[in-house]
Design an enzyme around this catalytic site. Structure first.
Site: not given
Length: 471
Positions: A324-326, A471
């Site tokens: 989800w962060h990247g 993000f």
């Protein structure tokens, strides 16, 4: 429109005055907050407002459709469609180019040319955050934990500018009831709000900017030019930078919302003072941790099914949280590392408890040191531009002995004081805040002006975007 700018100060000053003038009139007040939030978001790129508007309308429609169905069997397909649409939009903007590059790279390595080229899709600011918040609203309606709100209330909730860009992730049931209450400006905890805003500005403008320019950016860009001690300090410095940057943003966000009469949940609580990985995740980005627990870990089965299933659920939750962060393999490794560490920690603690072992005198210190360095190991992959850079950093940490010239006494002092500040008792901070709230208004204004001058004097020219904006 970044928080630590004159442009935002002017914007917020106007919003603050008009918001309290309109507060006795609920409908105009909500329309004003909605308009102000879209102006704020449109300042990044106006076309993104269309995407935010689509998310508001689509998720409100899903919530209403779910609520109208009499039984769960009919609600499930609608929930599935809502999840598919939300994750589909997020996936298109965030992961399409990553998928194309990964597939073409993998197949190209074995001599298969796909002819695919990245679409150069620009990631809309805040899409990850408002997607998660919209999903929590729809899922809560599905579970019966919340009822659909009027469209205007939901639109204000999802787009509210203090939390829109980088959190904290506020649940609908936390903010929507506040929109229906009559707030009294005389009861606003302005001392806490100003403390959070000043602390957030100091952490972002002074601390984060300093350690980034002093060592982090250079060492992570060309690790081959630095010795082991410089790399070690750069990793510590990045731990300080990302905490100061992200917690600074959320401090300002919580403080701004408080001045408007709305309360956000706490997002950080001295995470580098944690003596376990579980403790770290109860103190770091708390709203994301609780979101992952409630909407991913527990639906996967949580602690049910025995230790092996529990650890697998934990690993998958952290792996997805990392992704989800990247859109990069380095974020997956970061998530996987935390998942493995959390599982291993539980197994060790269970084994020690079963063996009847009692923690020794130095146990808290040893556990703190292990926890902090595991977190720092994860930050290497989180910050590195590629696997190559990450492994080069780790390799030179042991294979390039020496001190180098990039580490200065001031840098060591800033890192040490930043980490030590995590152990300051909250009572001390509360006492300073209470003293500020008792001071006469003129003295309070003087203290705030002095703080702003100090931040301006110590900060650099211009402020880079917050790390979590990407993000």
């Amino acid at each position: 429109m970044l928080f630590p700018t004159f442009e935002f100060a002017l914007f917020f000053s106007g919003v603050f005055v008009v918001s309290w003038l309109l507060r006795p009139h609920p409908q105009p007040w909500r329309w004003f907050l909605l308009a102000a939030s879209f102006v704020f978001y449109g300042a990044f790129e106006w076309v993104y407002c269309l995407l935010l508007g689509f998310s508001i309308l689509a998720n409100q429609a899903f919530a209403l459709a779910i609520h109208r169905q009499p039984d769960e069997a009919r609600r499930k397909p609608i929930l599935a469609l809502a999840v598919l649409v939300n994750l589909g939009v997020l996936g298109y903007y965030k992961y399409t180019d990553f998928f194309i590059e990964s597939v073409t790279g993998t197949l190209g390595a074995v001599g298969i040319e796909t002819g695919w080229v990245p679409l150069q899709i620009v990631l809309p600011v805040a899409i990850s955050f408002f997607t998660f918040q919209a999903l929590s609203y729809v899922i809560d309606v599905f579970r019966g934990d919340a009822e659909p709100s009027p469209l205007l209330d939901f639109a204000v909730y999802l787009s509210f500018f203090p939390h829109l860009v980088a959190g904290p992730i506020v649940r609908a049931r936390e903010l929507l009831p506040q929109l229906r209450q009559r707030a009294d400006p005389r009861k606003v905890n302005s001392a806490l709000a100003f403390r959070l805003i000043m602390a957030g500005l100091f952490k972002k403008v002074v601390i984060s900017s300093f350690v980034s320019a002093a060592i982090v950016d250079d060492v992570f860009a060309v690790p081959g030019q630095y010795r082991s001690f410089e790399i070690l300090i750069a990793v510590y410095a990045y731990a300080v930078q990302i905490y100061a940057d992200f917690s600074g943003y959320t401090d300002i966000a919580i403080g701004c919302a408080l001045l408007l009469g709305l309360r956000f949940p706490q997002n950080f609580d001295a995470p580098y003072a944690a003596t376990s990985m579980q403790g770290f995740w109860r103190k770091w980005h708390m709203t994301l941790s609780f979101w992952l627990r409630d909407y991913l870990y527990i639906p996967l089965g949580g602690n049910k099914g025995g230790p092996n299933r529990r650890d697998l659920n934990l690993f998958l939750t952290m792996l997805i949280g990392g992704f989800w962060h990247g859109a990069a393999w380095t974020f997956l490794v970061w998530g996987a590392l935390h998942g493995i560490a959390l599982g291993a920690e539980r197994r060790i603690l269970e084994a020690r408890a079963a063996a009847g072992k009692v923690p020794g005198r130095w146990s808290p210190v040893i556990r703190w040191a292990i926890t902090f360095h595991v977190v720092c190991l994860g930050w290497v992959f989180f910050r590195a531009e590629s696997f190559g850079h990450a492994f080069e950093l780790l390799w030179r940490l042991v294979a390039a002995p020496g001190i180098g010239s990039a580490v200065t006494p001031m840098l060591l002092f800033v890192i040490a004081i930043s980490i030590a500040s995590q152990f300051v008792p909250t009572d001390w901070v509360d006492q300073v805040q209470a003293a500020f709230s008792r001071a006469v208004p003129a003295l309070q204004a003087l203290a705030l002006a002095g703080g702003l001058l100090l931040i301006d004097a110590l900060g650099p020219e211009g402020v880079p975007p917050f790390i979590y904006f990407q993000f």
